[in-house]
Design a protein around this motif. Sequence first.
Motif, PDB file in Angstrom:
ATOM      1  N   ALA A 120      55.735  39.243 -90.449  1.00  0.00           N
ATOM      2  CA  ALA A 120      56.071  38.389 -89.316  1.00  0.00           C
ATOM      3  C   ALA A 120      57.467  38.646 -88.763  1.00  0.00           C
ATOM      4  N   ASP A 121      58.273  39.441 -89.477  1.00  0.00           N
ATOM      5  CA  ASP A 121      59.668  39.640 -89.059  1.00  0.00           C
ATOM      6  C   ASP A 121      59.845  40.743 -88.029  1.00  0.00           C
ATOM      7  N   LEU A 122      58.728  41.330 -87.561  1.00  0.00           N
ATOM      8  CA  LEU A 122      58.733  42.398 -86.548  1.00  0.00           C
ATOM      9  C   LEU A 122      59.393  43.690 -87.026  1.00  0.00           C
ATOM     10  N   GLN A 123      59.512  43.855 -88.339  1.00  0.00           N
ATOM     11  CA  GLN A 123      59.919  45.169 -88.850  1.00  0.00           C
ATOM     12  C   GLN A 123      58.771  46.167 -88.734  1.00  0.00           C
ATOM     13  N   ASP A 124      57.558  45.639 -88.571  1.00  0.00           N
ATOM     14  CA  ASP A 124      56.390  46.475 -88.290  1.00  0.00           C
ATOM     15  C   ASP A 124      56.165  46.456 -86.780  1.00  0.00           C
ATOM     16  N   PRO A 125      56.398  47.575 -86.076  1.00  0.00           N
ATOM     17  CA  PRO A 125      56.327  47.574 -84.606  1.00  0.00           C
ATOM     18  C   PRO A 125      54.908  47.370 -84.059  1.00  0.00           C
ATOM     19  N   PRO A 126      54.651  46.266 -83.365  1.00  0.00           N
ATOM     20  CA  PRO A 126      53.311  46.011 -82.814  1.00  0.00           C
ATOM     21  C   PRO A 126      52.865  47.064 -81.809  1.00  0.00           C
ATOM     22  N   GLU A 127      53.820  47.728 -81.128  1.00  0.00           N
ATOM     23  CA  GLU A 127      53.442  48.708 -80.111  1.00  0.00           C
ATOM     24  C   GLU A 127      52.716  49.919 -80.688  1.00  0.00           C
ATOM     25  N   LEU A 128      52.697  50.050 -82.009  1.00  0.00           N
ATOM     26  CA  LEU A 128      51.946  51.146 -82.625  1.00  0.00           C
ATOM     27  C   LEU A 128      50.451  50.851 -82.707  1.00  0.00           C
ATOM     28  N   LEU A 129      50.076  49.595 -82.544  1.00  0.00           N
ATOM     29  CA  LEU A 129      48.673  49.208 -82.723  1.00  0.00           C
ATOM     30  C   LEU A 129      47.696  49.968 -81.812  1.00  0.00           C
ATOM     31  N   PRO A 130      47.971  50.107 -80.492  1.00  0.00           N
ATOM     32  CA  PRO A 130      47.017  50.853 -79.659  1.00  0.00           C
ATOM     33  C   PRO A 130      46.786  52.284 -80.140  1.00  0.00           C
ATOM     34  N   GLU A 131      47.854  52.957 -80.535  1.00  0.00           N
ATOM     35  CA  GLU A 131      47.713  54.327 -81.034  1.00  0.00           C
ATOM     36  C   GLU A 131      46.949  54.351 -82.347  1.00  0.00           C
ATOM     37  N   MET A 132      47.199  53.382 -83.216  1.00  0.00           N
ATOM     38  CA  MET A 132      46.489  53.316 -84.498  1.00  0.00           C
ATOM     39  C   MET A 132      44.991  53.114 -84.277  1.00  0.00           C
ATOM     40  N   ILE A 133      44.657  52.240 -83.327  1.00  0.00           N
ATOM     41  CA  ILE A 133      43.241  52.001 -83.032  1.00  0.00           C
ATOM     42  C   ILE A 133      42.601  53.254 -82.446  1.00  0.00           C
ATOM     43  N   ARG A 134      43.325  53.933 -81.553  1.00  0.00           N
ATOM     44  CA  ARG A 134      42.790  55.157 -80.946  1.00  0.00           C
ATOM     45  C   ARG A 134      42.507  56.213 -82.023  1.00  0.00           C
ATOM     46  N   LEU A 135      43.424  56.367 -82.961  1.00  0.00           N
ATOM     47  CA  LEU A 135      43.249  57.374 -84.006  1.00  0.00           C
ATOM     48  C   LEU A 135      42.048  57.060 -84.889  1.00  0.00           C
ATOM     49  N   ILE A 136      41.918  55.790 -85.265  1.00  0.00           N
ATOM     50  CA  ILE A 136      40.847  55.444 -86.205  1.00  0.00           C
ATOM     51  C   ILE A 136      39.477  55.502 -85.532  1.00  0.00           C
ATOM     52  N   GLU A 137      39.453  55.400 -84.184  1.00  0.00           N
ATOM     53  CA  GLU A 137      38.181  55.446 -83.467  1.00  0.00           C
ATOM     54  C   GLU A 137      37.813  56.845 -82.995  1.00  0.00           C
ATOM     55  N   THR A 138      38.767  57.765 -82.950  1.00  0.00           N
ATOM     56  CA  THR A 138      38.490  59.108 -82.432  1.00  0.00           C
ATOM     57  C   THR A 138      38.561  60.189 -83.506  1.00  0.00           C
ATOM     58  N   GLU A 139      39.196  59.899 -84.638  1.00  0.00           N
ATOM     59  CA  GLU A 139      39.307  60.895 -85.701  1.00  0.00           C
ATOM     60  C   GLU A 139      38.535  60.432 -86.930  1.00  0.00           C
ATOM     61  N   ASP A 140      38.273  61.380 -87.812  1.00  0.00           N
ATOM     62  CA  ASP A 140      37.504  61.090 -89.025  1.00  0.00           C
ATOM     63  C   ASP A 140      38.429  60.518 -90.098  1.00  0.00           C
ATOM     64  N   ILE A 141      38.938  59.319 -89.865  1.00  0.00           N
ATOM     65  CA  ILE A 141      39.823  58.658 -90.814  1.00  0.00           C
ATOM     66  C   ILE A 141      39.393  57.205 -90.975  1.00  0.00           C
ATOM     67  N   ASP A 142      39.777  56.631 -92.101  1.00  0.00           N
ATOM     68  CA  ASP A 142      39.410  55.251 -92.398  1.00  0.00           C
ATOM     69  C   ASP A 142      40.612  54.324 -92.371  1.00  0.00           C
ATOM     70  N   CYS A 143      41.803  54.910 -92.323  1.00  0.00           N
ATOM     71  CA  CYS A 143      43.011  54.093 -92.373  1.00  0.00           C
ATOM     72  C   CYS A 143      44.140  54.820 -91.648  1.00  0.00           C
ATOM     73  N   VAL A 144      44.895  54.069 -90.878  1.00  0.00           N
ATOM     74  CA  VAL A 144      46.120  54.594 -90.272  1.00  0.00           C
ATOM     75  C   VAL A 144      47.282  53.780 -90.853  1.00  0.00           C
ATOM     76  N   GLY A 145      48.092  54.445 -91.669  1.00  0.00           N
ATOM     77  CA  GLY A 145      49.231  53.784 -92.275  1.00  0.00           C
ATOM     78  C   GLY A 145      50.502  54.081 -91.497  1.00  0.00           C
ATOM     79  N   THR A 146      51.554  53.371 -91.843  1.00  0.00           N
ATOM     80  CA  THR A 146      52.854  53.612 -91.213  1.00  0.00           C
ATOM     81  C   THR A 146      53.900  53.838 -92.295  1.00  0.00           C
TER      82      THR A 146
END
Length: 311
Positions: free
Chosen positions: A93-119
């Motif tokens: 909740a402290d915003l040390q995890d950047p929310p703006e990465l979420l769209p890219e993470m979703i794109r990767l998990i939906e277009t590539e053969d991966i099950d998890c996108v970590g940071t």
Amino acid sequence: MLSIVIPCYNEEESIPAFFKEVEKVSQQIDHEIEYIFVNDGSKDSTLSCLRELHRSYPQKVRYISFSRNFGKEAGLYAGLQSAKGELVTVMDADLQDPPELLPEMIRLIETEDIDCVGTRRATRDGEPAIRSFFARMFYKLINKIGETEMVDGARDFRLMTRQMVDSILELTEYNRFSKGIFSWVGFNTKYLSYENRERVAGETSWSFWSLLSYSIDGIINFSEVPLNIASYVGALSCFGSVIAMLVILFRTLMYGDPTSGWPSMVCIFLFVGGLQLLCLGIIGKYIGKIFMETKNRPAYIVKETEENNLL
């Protein structure tokens, strides 16, 4: 649906800013979003903040409030158990995890053969030097002696498929170390790097000693090497004492010059006694973990959720 799990401990100042930032990013996401806030026995007004947020967004915001502080691992576990989405992410909740990465993470998990996108953090700028040093040492050590590989700088912030989340939930152990569990279950994972960020508000509840204890728990949960070290140390000490006795016997028979001096004997006794206590301590940590597992206690106790809130 995308489920966002947010463990909270004394985050009354951070929650409004967090929700506002994620809502901005949600405009770029073509998914229904549910927020699952887990109040881990906060001592401030975090629970009141979550109640108000749920009243404002009843279809989107859910919350779980524990009866006391059970730790972040319990909060993560409860949030994952409650998540309904086909995609699930964990964020602080402290915003040390950047929310703006979420769209890219979703794109990767939906277009590539991966099950998890970590940071992972590309650098540890802004972190105390001693904490950074011991963090790097921990990852080097755990990757050498542990059963699973853990990425240096990896955060709990990751996007997972429902299949991976279900696999994580199958591990019902009481002593949880999520970074290790995320790796242990396997599945194809890709990491995104970002620059380290400071908290948006409040102060961290993680002290140096709590992080050190957490690291020791991680080593014990995913490696038997400390037990092997205790055995090797005991064997080496025994072998050394036999050699010393043979040397003393030889000198006595050949030169009539037995080794004397109580200071040296006291040092030896203290050294051997210290080794014994060290080995007992290592064994005791493992026995303690077994003891807690055999009690079969729940990882957390829920006092209130948005469904049974009567206020």
